[in-house]
Design an enzyme around this catalytic site. Structure first.
Site, PDB file in Angstrom:
ATOM      1  N   GLY A  75       0.801  -1.356  -0.041  1.00  0.00           N
ATOM      2  CA  GLY A  75       0.025  -0.134   0.090  1.00  0.00           C
ATOM      3  C   GLY A  75       0.898   1.352   0.004  1.00  0.00           C
TER       4      GLY A  75
ATOM      5  N   ASN B 168       1.650   2.946  -2.968  1.00  0.00           N
ATOM      6  CA  ASN B 168       0.974   4.049  -3.475  1.00  0.00           C
ATOM      7  C   ASN B 168      -0.320   4.588  -3.014  1.00  0.00           C
ATOM      8  OD1 ASN B 168       2.507   4.466  -6.288  1.00  0.00           O
ATOM      9  ND2 ASN B 168       2.814   2.065  -5.823  1.00  0.00           N
TER      10      ASN B 168
ATOM     11  N   GLU C  90       6.784   6.514  -8.846  1.00  0.00           N
ATOM     12  CA  GLU C  90       5.347   5.888  -8.861  1.00  0.00           C
ATOM     13  C   GLU C  90       4.594   6.733  -8.122  1.00  0.00           C
ATOM     14  OE1 GLU C  90       4.616   1.769  -8.263  1.00  0.00           O
ATOM     15  OE2 GLU C  90       6.390   1.276  -9.167  1.00  0.00           O
TER      16      GLU C  90
ATOM     17  N   ARG D  32     -15.849 -15.048  -9.568  1.00  0.00           N
ATOM     18  CA  ARG D  32     -15.295 -13.674  -9.502  1.00  0.00           C
ATOM     19  C   ARG D  32     -16.563 -12.838  -9.558  1.00  0.00           C
ATOM     20  NH1 ARG D  32     -10.114 -12.807 -11.382  1.00  0.00           N
ATOM     21  NH2 ARG D  32      -9.767 -14.933 -11.601  1.00  0.00           N
TER      22      ARG D  32
ATOM     23  N   LEU E 277      -9.701  -8.331 -12.898  1.00  0.00           N
ATOM     24  CA  LEU E 277     -11.140  -8.131 -13.020  1.00  0.00           C
ATOM     25  C   LEU E 277     -11.868  -8.471 -14.211  1.00  0.00           C
ATOM     26  CD1 LEU E 277     -10.358  -4.388 -11.534  1.00  0.00           C
ATOM     27  CD2 LEU E 277     -11.693  -6.255 -10.354  1.00  0.00           C
TER      28      LEU E 277
ATOM     29  N   HIS F 138       1.584   0.835 -12.952  1.00  0.00           N
ATOM     30  CA  HIS F 138       2.415  -0.371 -13.350  1.00  0.00           C
ATOM     31  C   HIS F 138       3.860  -0.191 -13.261  1.00  0.00           C
ATOM     32  CE1 HIS F 138       3.294  -4.365 -14.990  1.00  0.00           C
ATOM     33  NE2 HIS F 138       4.054  -3.865 -16.152  1.00  0.00           N
TER      34      HIS F 138
HETATM   35  C1  GRF Z   1       3.762  -1.251  -7.192  1.00  0.00           C
HETATM   36  O1  GRF Z   1       4.976  -1.323  -7.679  1.00  0.00           O
HETATM   37  C2  GRF Z   1       2.652  -1.060  -8.542  1.00  0.00           C
HETATM   38  O2  GRF Z   1       3.296  -0.414  -9.488  1.00  0.00           O
HETATM   39  C3  GRF Z   1       2.330  -2.448  -8.774  1.00  0.00           C
HETATM   40  O3  GRF Z   1       2.622  -3.111  -7.404  1.00  0.00           O
HETATM   41  C4  GRF Z   1       3.459  -2.592  -6.480  1.00  0.00           C
HETATM   42  C5  GRF Z   1       2.428  -1.998  -5.493  1.00  0.00           C
HETATM   43  O4  GRF Z   1       3.052  -1.538  -4.544  1.00  0.00           O
HETATM   44  N1  GRF Z   1       1.249  -2.507  -9.576  1.00  0.00           N
HETATM   45  P1  GRF Z   1       2.517  -0.687  -3.169  1.00  0.00           P
HETATM   46  O5  GRF Z   1       1.419  -2.031  -2.810  1.00  0.00           O
HETATM   47  O6  GRF Z   1       1.870   0.391  -3.874  1.00  0.00           O
HETATM   48  O7  GRF Z   1       3.496  -0.183  -2.232  1.00  0.00           O
END
Ligand code: GRF
Length: 209
Positions: A14, A16, A176, A67, A95, A111
């Protein structure tokens, strides 16, 4: 203009999510994080969200037979919180096309590669193995095909001679945390227009941040 109501979907750490929560604290930020949902009860990010006083929910994929049943429960949580935008942030569950369709133009993902290069997992190791000089991260609209969809923002991270997976991943992650809040801001301000595969950002002539 009313701030847009955003849910963040996570499966793990988590970081991001935390960057989005922090950005949304900004006085003029056009979105508020009203809900964090995890598909796994043990996601570390849930505790982080709670310490930030953000509402959390678990929709445990293990307790649904299909799903569709899982997504119906997820959709119910989003609807109850009057969510307008969904941000996937390390959400490790594919999804269905119908869920994605429901959120078309309103769901973002981050990503850790310069898409369309290195879709899928282990992107940093694969970039190093391929000898890429340039790596990075991408925020894109979600479409049914994994790690595809119109690109909103990208950040390039040059590969350095001494890089290993950890070093490269750390520099990409810092980017990111910068571009995801920036991309959500643009979407929340209604400044993004999708034209085919391209995203046109209103108020800028550049194709790049
Ligand atoms: C990040 O590198 C994101 O780009 C990818 O999964 C990772 C998640 O990291 N989709 P976090 O949970 O946000 O720390």
């Amino acid at each position: 203009m009313a701030r847009k109501r955003v849910a963040i979907l996570i499966s793990g750490r988590g970081s991001n999510m935390a960057a989005l929560i922090e950005a949304a604290r900004g006085k003029d930020y056009p979105a508020e994080i009203v809900l964090v949902v995890s598909n796994r009860p043990d996601a570390q990010g849930l505790a982080v969200a709670e310490t930030q006083d953000v509402a959390t929910a678990v929709v445990d994929q293990a307790s649904f037979p299909t799903r569709e049943a899982f997504e119906a429960a997820l959709q119910a949580k989003l609807a109850a919180a009057k969510v307008e935008i969904v941000c996937l942030a390390g959400f490790l569950r594919r999804l269905t096309a119908s869920f994605v369709e429901r959120w078309r133009g309103k769901m973002l993902n981050i990503h850790p590669s310069l898409l369309p290069a290195f879709k899928g997992l282990d992107t940093h190791a694969r970039a190093l193995a391929a000898g890429a000089k340039s790596h990075g991260c991408t925020v894109h609209f979600v479409v049914p095909e994994i790690d595809s969809g119109p690109i909103v923002l990208q950040a390039e991270v040059p590969v350095q001679n001494g890089d290993d997976v950890e070093k490269l991943a750390a520099r990409v992650l810092a980017e990111e945390h910068r571009i995801y809040p920036a991309a959500l801001k643009l979407l929340a301000e209604d400044r993004l227009r999708i034209e085919g595969e391209r995203v046109i950002v209103a108020g800028t002539a550049k194709a790049k941040d």
